[in-house]
Scaffold this motif. Structure first.
Motif, PDB file in Angstrom:
ATOM      1  N   LEU A  93       0.815  -1.181   0.091  1.00 43.05           N
ATOM      2  CA  LEU A  93      -0.084   0.160   0.097  1.00 43.05           C
ATOM      3  C   LEU A  93       1.126   1.215   0.028  1.00 43.05           C
ATOM      4  N   PHE A  94       1.950   1.197   0.774  1.00 39.81           N
ATOM      5  CA  PHE A  94       2.790   2.402   0.792  1.00 39.81           C
ATOM      6  C   PHE A  94       3.353   2.774  -0.473  1.00 39.81           C
ATOM      7  N   VAL A  95       4.030   1.888  -0.929  1.00 44.64           N
ATOM      8  CA  VAL A  95       4.830   1.825  -2.445  1.00 44.64           C
ATOM      9  C   VAL A  95       3.889   2.306  -3.415  1.00 44.64           C
ATOM     10  N   HIS A  96       2.303   1.965  -3.408  1.00 51.62           N
ATOM     11  CA  HIS A  96       1.720   2.289  -4.521  1.00 51.62           C
ATOM     12  C   HIS A  96       0.898   3.649  -4.265  1.00 51.62           C
ATOM     13  N   THR A  97       1.119   4.148  -3.120  1.00 55.90           N
ATOM     14  CA  THR A  97       0.357   5.413  -2.599  1.00 55.90           C
ATOM     15  C   THR A  97       1.365   6.625  -2.633  1.00 55.90           C
ATOM     16  N   CYS A  98       2.499   6.228  -2.292  1.00 58.07           N
ATOM     17  CA  CYS A  98       3.838   7.218  -2.196  1.00 58.07           C
ATOM     18  C   CYS A  98       4.917   7.053  -2.989  1.00 58.07           C
ATOM     19  N   SER A  99       5.439   8.098  -3.462  1.00 57.47           N
ATOM     20  CA  SER A  99       6.673   8.489  -4.494  1.00 57.47           C
ATOM     21  C   SER A  99       7.894   8.245  -4.115  1.00 57.47           C
ATOM     22  N   GLU A 100       8.069   7.491  -2.902  1.00 59.57           N
ATOM     23  CA  GLU A 100       9.354   7.459  -2.460  1.00 59.57           C
ATOM     24  C   GLU A 100      10.536   6.646  -3.335  1.00 59.57           C
ATOM     25  N   LYS A 101       9.924   5.607  -3.921  1.00 59.49           N
ATOM     26  CA  LYS A 101      10.697   4.818  -4.807  1.00 59.49           C
ATOM     27  C   LYS A 101      11.393   5.626  -6.075  1.00 59.49           C
ATOM     28  N   ARG A 102      10.538   6.320  -6.720  1.00 58.30           N
ATOM     29  CA  ARG A 102      10.849   7.233  -7.783  1.00 58.30           C
ATOM     30  C   ARG A 102      11.625   8.394  -7.287  1.00 58.30           C
ATOM     31  N   VAL A 103      11.428   8.837  -6.358  1.00 57.99           N
ATOM     32  CA  VAL A 103      12.207   9.989  -5.684  1.00 57.99           C
ATOM     33  C   VAL A 103      13.697   9.493  -5.428  1.00 57.99           C
ATOM     34  N   TYR A 368      26.941  16.421   3.491  1.00 61.68           N
ATOM     35  CA  TYR A 368      26.152  17.567   2.789  1.00 61.68           C
ATOM     36  C   TYR A 368      25.638  18.527   3.556  1.00 61.68           C
ATOM     37  N   ALA A 369      25.119  19.735   3.075  1.00 62.09           N
ATOM     38  CA  ALA A 369      24.353  20.684   3.848  1.00 62.09           C
ATOM     39  C   ALA A 369      23.092  20.050   3.614  1.00 62.09           C
ATOM     40  N   ASP A 370      21.948  20.480   4.439  1.00 63.65           N
ATOM     41  CA  ASP A 370      20.470  19.987   4.473  1.00 63.65           C
ATOM     42  C   ASP A 370      19.859  20.045   3.052  1.00 63.65           C
ATOM     43  N   ASN A 371      20.213  21.330   2.485  1.00 59.87           N
ATOM     44  CA  ASN A 371      19.406  21.472   1.341  1.00 59.87           C
ATOM     45  C   ASN A 371      19.848  20.650   0.024  1.00 59.87           C
ATOM     46  N   ARG A 372      20.838  20.003   0.371  1.00 61.57           N
ATOM     47  CA  ARG A 372      21.434  18.849  -0.530  1.00 61.57           C
ATOM     48  C   ARG A 372      21.212  17.584  -0.102  1.00 61.57           C
ATOM     49  N   SER A 373      21.145  17.347   1.065  1.00 61.97           N
ATOM     50  CA  SER A 373      20.957  15.946   1.600  1.00 61.97           C
ATOM     51  C   SER A 373      19.525  15.311   1.682  1.00 61.97           C
ATOM     52  N   ILE A 374      18.516  16.518   2.291  1.00 58.12           N
ATOM     53  CA  ILE A 374      17.386  16.004   2.682  1.00 58.12           C
ATOM     54  C   ILE A 374      16.245  16.563   1.245  1.00 58.12           C
ATOM     55  N   PHE A 375      15.626  15.385   1.127  1.00 55.54           N
ATOM     56  CA  PHE A 375      14.833  15.377  -0.063  1.00 55.54           C
ATOM     57  C   PHE A 375      13.099  14.962   0.446  1.00 55.54           C
ATOM     58  N   ARG A 376      12.273  15.442  -0.265  1.00 56.33           N
ATOM     59  CA  ARG A 376      10.926  15.018  -0.111  1.00 56.33           C
ATOM     60  C   ARG A 376      10.167  14.254  -0.782  1.00 56.33           C
ATOM     61  N   TYR A 377       9.537  13.343  -0.516  1.00 55.90           N
ATOM     62  CA  TYR A 377       8.446  12.695  -1.278  1.00 55.90           C
ATOM     63  C   TYR A 377       7.052  12.668  -0.619  1.00 55.90           C
ATOM     64  N   ASP A 378       6.011  12.439  -1.543  1.00 59.77           N
ATOM     65  CA  ASP A 378       4.681  12.812  -1.173  1.00 59.77           C
ATOM     66  C   ASP A 378       3.897  11.333  -1.267  1.00 59.77           C
ATOM     67  N   MET A 379       2.593  11.583  -0.426  1.00 63.52           N
ATOM     68  CA  MET A 379       1.844  10.861  -0.715  1.00 63.52           C
ATOM     69  C   MET A 379       0.833  11.267  -1.996  1.00 63.52           C
ATOM     70  N   GLU A 380       0.585  10.235  -2.971  1.00 64.31           N
ATOM     71  CA  GLU A 380       0.079  10.820  -3.976  1.00 64.31           C
ATOM     72  C   GLU A 380      -1.380  10.895  -4.018  1.00 64.31           C
ATOM     73  N   ALA A 381      -2.086  12.085  -4.150  1.00 68.43           N
ATOM     74  CA  ALA A 381      -3.567  11.875  -3.944  1.00 68.43           C
ATOM     75  C   ALA A 381      -4.276  13.257  -4.970  1.00 68.43           C
ATOM     76  N   LEU A 382      -5.301  13.078  -5.162  1.00 65.03           N
ATOM     77  CA  LEU A 382      -5.872  14.161  -5.647  1.00 65.03           C
ATOM     78  C   LEU A 382      -6.221  15.452  -4.860  1.00 65.03           C
ATOM     79  N   PRO A 383      -5.995  16.616  -5.134  1.00 69.19           N
ATOM     80  CA  PRO A 383      -6.359  17.720  -4.282  1.00 69.19           C
ATOM     81  C   PRO A 383      -7.494  17.544  -3.419  1.00 69.19           C
ATOM     82  N   ASN A 384      -8.625  17.322  -4.035  1.00 67.46           N
ATOM     83  CA  ASN A 384      -9.918  17.219  -3.545  1.00 67.46           C
ATOM     84  C   ASN A 384      -9.978  16.161  -2.440  1.00 67.46           C
ATOM     85  N   GLU A 385      -9.050  15.195  -2.377  1.00 67.15           N
ATOM     86  CA  GLU A 385      -8.939  13.962  -1.504  1.00 67.15           C
ATOM     87  C   GLU A 385      -8.368  14.332  -0.373  1.00 67.15           C
ATOM     88  N   VAL A 386      -7.794  15.478  -0.117  1.00 67.96           N
ATOM     89  CA  VAL A 386      -6.799  15.544   1.307  1.00 67.96           C
ATOM     90  C   VAL A 386      -7.477  16.977   1.738  1.00 67.96           C
TER      91      VAL A 386
END
Length: 450
Positions: A93-103, A368-386
């Motif tokens: 469920l996690f890998v199909h709803t979040c973008s972590e693998k791609r990022v 590395y500095a935080d702006n290079r080391s840290i990155f974000r991934y999201d739970m992928e959902a339509l805007p009206n779903e959240v």
């Protein structure tokens, strides 16, 4: 070892030897201000620490302490221990709803421009293949940058189900990039890069299985790989260690896959029993340890052995969860004060550097500095779903992602199963942030070029 521990040893030695601290510093490293700098919190090199301990040992007639980190046994109850590969429903469920693998794959691909491969192949090791999504994406990027270079791709994975999912992605990769050798193994981190079990008993029982795929289409390759099912079921097995409660392989296995029509070209690259090497250009260590494992365990058992497997010019990219995100906010709204992400990349790299000692002299440790080391991934959902009225399925997907990333054990989740507060807290966080996202942090260990 921290400054206060070093200072305690020096102070006790000087007291017993009736020696001034400035004299101690001059005799050990020709620096009378050594102890003063330690008290100010200044750092020292691994060589300086070794010289301090060797001088004290020689003066007292004792043996110098052995190099390396102390890793107490991490005894865990198998019933409550969080293990990625046994949490299939949460994982899928996690890998199909979040973008972590791609990022993560995009972040790893950035390292390709810094590689300097040497003949006969570009060598990559994935220290925890999972379902193969990250590795497959990285291989696509590798083909785009090195379209005519042979690839040696090795990966470690203990889970039979994940090995199957990874093999599902191999046919397309071999069709696009024919000059590729893929090796999968279930061995430990300190063994897998070299395909050599540490135990003589395990080495004697090791199973090598070489598959030369016939044909020239991904469909033909897929059919032959599917025929490996019985072999995997019979040999890719795991047991629970009675000492640690952690899963271990029943028998070490190395599965080698390549195209028959490229055997001649790949002959010097195909690994064979008794004739293997590590020497990797790129090591991918994406989430290779539990969030709550100690820094010493991560350094000694996982990252230090992987760093040793790098060739000159090689790079290891490590990635783990960072926290400080809406996902952790959900967790802390249910379990106040919970923070499974207590070990930072800075602390981990210091521990790895200490563990490697003189073997790490030709390695660079880049937090590395935080702006290079840290990155974000999201739970992928339509805007009206959240926003507004958040449905149960969306709230449950967000809750699942939060507890999976935080690695909350099943026995703790069971206590909250019938409590509606979990989904209510999740909805509140989704509305507050108009979505859900997580932060990972990365670091790089690179070996200097000759």
């Amino acid at each position: 070892m921290k400054n206060d521990q070093i200072l305690s040893q020096i102070t006790e030695f000087c007291r017993q030897s009736d020696m001034a601290e400035t004299t101690f510093g001059r005799r050990v490293v020709n620096d009378g201000k050594l102890v003063h700098r330690l008290r100010e919190g200044k750092r020292i090199t691994i060589d300086t620490l070794d010289r301090i301990q060797a001088y004290i040992a020689a003066s007292t007639g004792a043996l110098p302490p052995p190099r390396g980190l102390d890793v107490p046994p991490e005894k865990r109850d198998p019933r409550g221990n969080f293990r990625f590969f046994e949490n299939r429903q949460k994982y899928l469920l996690f890998v199909h709803t979040c973008s972590e693998k791609r990022v993560i794959a995009e972040r790893v691909a950035l390292e390709l421009s810094s590689l300097h491969p040497r003949p006969p192949a570009l060598r990559v090791f994935d220290a925890g293949v999972g379902d193969g999504t990250v590795l497959a994406r990285v291989m696509r990027s590798m083909h785009g940058r090195f379209p005519h270079m042979p690839f040696y791709i090795a990966g470690k994975e203990l889970s039979l189900e994940d090995v199957r999912l990874t093999l599902d992605k191999v046919p397309d990769r071999l069709f696009e990039h024919p000059a590729t050798v893929v090796v999968l193994t279930n061995m430990h981190y300190a063994e897998a890069p070299w395909l050599t079990p540490a135990s003589p008993t395990a080495a004697a029982g090791m199973l090598w299985h070489e598959v030369a795929l016939r044909g020239a289409s991904s469909g033909e390759f897929e059919t032959q790989i599917a025929e490996l099912g019985p072999f995997l079921e019979q040999n890719w097995r795991a047991n629970i260690s009675p000492k640690s409660g952690m899963p271990i392989y029943e028998r070490p296995v190395a599965l080698v896959v390549y195209r028959e029509d490229h055997r001649f070209l790949l002959d010097s690259i195909i690994p064979r029993a008794g004739r293997t090497e590590a020497n990797f250009d790129l090591v991918i260590a994406s989430q290779p340890y539990r969030a709550k494992s100690s820094v010493n365990f991560r350094a000694k058992r996982i990252i230090a052995p992987l760093a040793r497997s790098l060739r000159a010019g090689g790079r290891l990219i490590g990635i783990h969860s960072h926290g400080h995100d809406p996902g952790l906010e959900i967790i802390q709204s249910v379990w106040p004060g919970e923070n499974p992400f207590a070990v930072s990349r800075h602390e981990l790299l210091r521990a790895v550097k200490y563990e490697l000692g003189s073997a790490g002299r030709d390695l660079n440790f880049n937090a590395y500095a935080d702006n290079r080391s840290i990155f974000r991934y999201d739970m992928e959902a339509l805007p009206n779903e959240v926003t507004g009225s958040i449905g149960t399925s969306t709230a449950f997907a967000a809750w699942n992602a939060a507890v999976y990333v935080a690695q909350i054990e099943d026995d703790r989740l069971t206590e909250m199963t019938e409590n509606s507060r979990t989904l209510d807290a999740t909805r509140e966080v989704l509305r507050k942030h108009n979505g859900l996202w997580f932060y990972d942090e990365s670091y790089v260990i690179s070996r200097r070029r000759d």
